[in-house]
Design a protein around this motif. Structure first.
Motif, PDB file in Angstrom:
ATOM      1  N   TRP A  32       0.836  -1.203   0.000  1.00  0.00           N
ATOM      2  CA  TRP A  32       0.000   0.000   0.000  1.00  0.00           C
ATOM      3  C   TRP A  32       0.865   1.245   0.000  1.00  0.00           C
ATOM      4  CZ3 TRP A  32      -5.254  -0.268  -0.426  1.00  0.00           C
ATOM      5  CH2 TRP A  32      -5.842  -1.523  -0.209  1.00  0.00           C
ATOM      6  N   HIS A  33       0.470   2.186  -0.843  1.00  0.00           N
ATOM      7  CA  HIS A  33       1.149   3.484  -0.916  1.00  0.00           C
ATOM      8  C   HIS A  33       0.102   4.589  -0.813  1.00  0.00           C
ATOM      9  CE1 HIS A  33       4.887   1.930  -3.006  1.00  0.00           C
ATOM     10  NE2 HIS A  33       4.033   1.055  -3.529  1.00  0.00           N
ATOM     11  N   THR A  34       0.562   5.793  -0.495  1.00  0.00           N
ATOM     12  CA  THR A  34      -0.283   6.974  -0.691  1.00  0.00           C
ATOM     13  C   THR A  34       0.457   7.931  -1.616  1.00  0.00           C
ATOM     14  OG1 THR A  34       0.552   7.805   1.422  1.00  0.00           O
ATOM     15  CG2 THR A  34      -1.657   6.857   1.411  1.00  0.00           C
ATOM     16  N   ILE A 100      -0.551  -0.679  -4.740  1.00  0.00           N
ATOM     17  CA  ILE A 100      -1.732   0.175  -4.786  1.00  0.00           C
ATOM     18  C   ILE A 100      -1.350   1.569  -4.305  1.00  0.00           C
ATOM     19  CG2 ILE A 100      -4.056   0.525  -3.855  1.00  0.00           C
ATOM     20  CD1 ILE A 100      -3.901  -2.608  -3.233  1.00  0.00           C
ATOM     21  N   GLU A 101      -1.560   2.559  -5.149  1.00  0.00           N
ATOM     22  CA  GLU A 101      -1.385   3.956  -4.736  1.00  0.00           C
ATOM     23  C   GLU A 101      -2.770   4.505  -4.418  1.00  0.00           C
ATOM     24  OE1 GLU A 101       1.117   6.060  -4.219  1.00  0.00           O
ATOM     25  OE2 GLU A 101       2.867   5.290  -5.310  1.00  0.00           O
ATOM     26  N   VAL A 102      -2.944   4.946  -3.193  1.00  0.00           N
ATOM     27  CA  VAL A 102      -4.207   5.541  -2.779  1.00  0.00           C
ATOM     28  C   VAL A 102      -4.035   7.059  -2.791  1.00  0.00           C
ATOM     29  CG1 VAL A 102      -5.922   5.682  -0.928  1.00  0.00           C
ATOM     30  CG2 VAL A 102      -4.699   3.538  -1.339  1.00  0.00           C
ATOM     31  N   GLY A 163       2.957  -2.074   3.971  1.00  0.00           N
ATOM     32  CA  GLY A 163       3.015  -0.697   3.523  1.00  0.00           C
ATOM     33  C   GLY A 163       4.351  -0.458   2.845  1.00  0.00           C
ATOM     34  N   HIS A 164       4.436   0.638   2.098  1.00  0.00           N
ATOM     35  CA  HIS A 164       5.744   1.052   1.569  1.00  0.00           C
ATOM     36  C   HIS A 164       6.726   1.179   2.743  1.00  0.00           C
ATOM     37  CE1 HIS A 164       7.835   3.894  -1.582  1.00  0.00           C
ATOM     38  NE2 HIS A 164       8.589   2.887  -1.210  1.00  0.00           N
ATOM     39  N   CYS A 165       6.178   1.541   3.908  1.00  0.00           N
ATOM     40  CA  CYS A 165       6.967   1.683   5.144  1.00  0.00           C
ATOM     41  C   CYS A 165       7.607   0.370   5.596  1.00  0.00           C
ATOM     42  CB  CYS A 165       6.070   2.204   6.265  1.00  0.00           C
ATOM     43  SG  CYS A 165       4.660   1.126   6.582  1.00  0.00           S
ATOM     44  N   ASP A 171      12.772   4.308   1.651  1.00  0.00           N
ATOM     45  CA  ASP A 171      12.727   5.249   2.770  1.00  0.00           C
ATOM     46  C   ASP A 171      11.373   5.932   2.934  1.00  0.00           C
ATOM     47  OD1 ASP A 171      12.960   6.750   0.498  1.00  0.00           O
ATOM     48  OD2 ASP A 171      14.889   7.648   1.017  1.00  0.00           O
ATOM     49  N   HIS A 172      10.455   5.704   2.029  1.00  0.00           N
ATOM     50  CA  HIS A 172       9.124   6.296   2.207  1.00  0.00           C
ATOM     51  C   HIS A 172       8.374   5.546   3.307  1.00  0.00           C
ATOM     52  CE1 HIS A 172       8.905   8.185  -2.079  1.00  0.00           C
ATOM     53  NE2 HIS A 172       9.975   8.544  -1.394  1.00  0.00           N
ATOM     54  N   TRP A 173       7.470   6.262   4.018  1.00  0.00           N
ATOM     55  CA  TRP A 173       6.775   5.600   5.123  1.00  0.00           C
ATOM     56  C   TRP A 173       5.264   5.519   4.905  1.00  0.00           C
ATOM     57  CZ3 TRP A 173       3.440   8.383   8.469  1.00  0.00           C
ATOM     58  CH2 TRP A 173       3.431   9.783   8.262  1.00  0.00           C
ATOM     59  N   ASP A 174       4.812   5.776   3.659  1.00  0.00           N
ATOM     60  CA  ASP A 174       3.397   5.650   3.379  1.00  0.00           C
ATOM     61  C   ASP A 174       2.953   4.181   3.548  1.00  0.00           C
ATOM     62  OD1 ASP A 174       5.260   5.620   1.098  1.00  0.00           O
ATOM     63  OD2 ASP A 174       3.542   5.112  -0.128  1.00  0.00           O
ATOM     64  N   PRO A 175       1.676   3.911   3.782  1.00  0.00           N
ATOM     65  CA  PRO A 175       0.510   4.791   3.634  1.00  0.00           C
ATOM     66  C   PRO A 175       0.064   5.484   4.927  1.00  0.00           C
ATOM     67  CG  PRO A 175      -0.252   2.572   4.021  1.00  0.00           C
ATOM     68  CD  PRO A 175       1.271   2.525   4.068  1.00  0.00           C
TER      69      PRO A 175
HETATM   70 ZN   LIG Z   1       4.963   4.682  -1.644  1.00  0.00          ZN
END
Ligand SMILES: [Zn+2]
Length: 337
Positions: A32-34, A100-102, A163-165, A171-175
């Motif tokens: 999961w991403h945002t 999935i990009e939300v 999560g991407h986290c 290094d991204h921490w989304d979602p």
């Molecule tokens: Zn992401």
């Protein structure tokens, strides 16, 4: 049969974003991403184009408020929204790595205000068609960048939702700290309509087409796999050829026991008295948690029910609010499966 394209989703881009998985023997998973943007049609359209320009397409772009959904590429191939972890191409780990990009921001978890509809249900049905369970192996996604957990061993070996986290080398921490129980409850696994996603009938003849893989037609191979189909004419090392006729047939040994539908958290609260509490208690006893009951189980929610549920939740490796002694959909599902 594993769904590769969600039939009701808009097609984004040219349909080709990645390629074959590097580690198809690892279990399928979701990331999961945002997008770190707002929602709505204007944002959807511009982010959809931006991700193509950046060559960072996920499989799915989803608007959590309007339920609009678009798909860039087949779930049977990789997407490209993750960075590599050294020499490991994280986008290509797993039988599938569905990204999935939300349209939302990590700092404002979308499950607090979203309005999931039939497209979200179709997405979850497609995810589950890959055998991906309703669970987050590294726990609820991080609330802050510094809280991100990235366990390389889990990432490489466990299926489920991340999560991407949680992705090593990133290094991204989304979602952000989305409510994972709400995520699954919005699309109950036992809930009838699959929103148009393709599923296999209990018995069907199938002719192998170009581009098919054993996994894309819903056949799992290898030692630890539970086969979900009986195959005529396929033998180890499990190869198929174009034009080959297969008989796919669900078998009794591979059908999962049916899990009764989760009635809702409100039935398991102090003061509650109903047959679901009895059903829960009896199942806890069956699963070895009878020691928490000096009497019962019965229809009235008691401290014994809560203690037994908490012990069961701890046994799943859950902690904190995930082990508060009150059953949610995931606890219910695990308990009855
Ligand atoms: Zn992401």
């Amino acid at each position: 049969m594993a769904t590769t394209w969600i039939s009701g989703a808009e097609r984004l881009g040219d349909g080709s974003i990645g390629g074959a998985m590097d580690k198809p023997d690892a279990p399928a998973r979701v990331v999961w991403h945002t997008t770190e943007s707002g929602h709505g049609n204007a944002a959807f359209d511009s982010v959809a184009d931006y991700l193509i320009q950046k060559a960072a397409e996920p499989h799915i772009l989803y608007d959590p408020v309007t339920d609009r959904i678009g798909q860039y590429g087949s779930f049977a191939e990789s997407a490209r929204a993750l960075k590599n972890d050294g020499s490991t191409r994280t986008n290509r780990v797993g039988r599938a790595c569905i990204q999935i990009e939300v349209l939302a921001r990590a700092g404002d978890p979308f499950t607090a205000y979203w309005r999931p509809g039939k497209n979200f249900k179709a997405l979850m049905a497609a995810i589950r068609s890959w055998g991906i369970l309703d669970e987050f192996p590294m726990g609820t996604p991080a609330k802050t960048a510094s809280a991100a957990k990235r366990d390389r061993n889990k990432w490489l070996t466990k299926g489920g939702h991340y999560g991407h986290c949680n992705t090593p080398g990133n290094d991204h921490w989304d979602p952000g700290a989305i409510d994972v129980k709400a995520l699954f409850a919005a699309a109950p696994a036992s809930g009838g309509s699959n929103g148009g996603a393709s599923t296999s009938p209990s018995s069907a003849a199938y002719t192998v087409k170009a581009g098919d893989t054993l996994s894309s037609i819903g056949v799992k191979t290898g030692v630890a796999w539970k086969t979900i189909a009986t195959l005529n004419g396929i033998k180890s090392p499990y190869t198929i050829t174009v034009g080959q006729k297969l008989k796919l047939k669900a078998t009794a040994t591979t059908t999962r026991p049916s899990v009764p539908a989760f009635p809702g958290a409100g039935y398991f609260r102090p003061g509650a008295k109903n047959s679901y509490v009895t059903q829960l208690g009896q199942q806890l006893v069956k699963r070895g948690y009878g020691r928490y009951y000096q009497e019962g189980p019965g229809p009235t929610w008691t401290a014994a029910d809560r203690a037994a549920v908490r012990a069961f939740q701890h046994a799943q490796g859950w902690t904190g609010t995930d082990a508060d002694g009150y059953p949610g959909p995931l606890t219910w599902k695990k308990l009855f499966s």
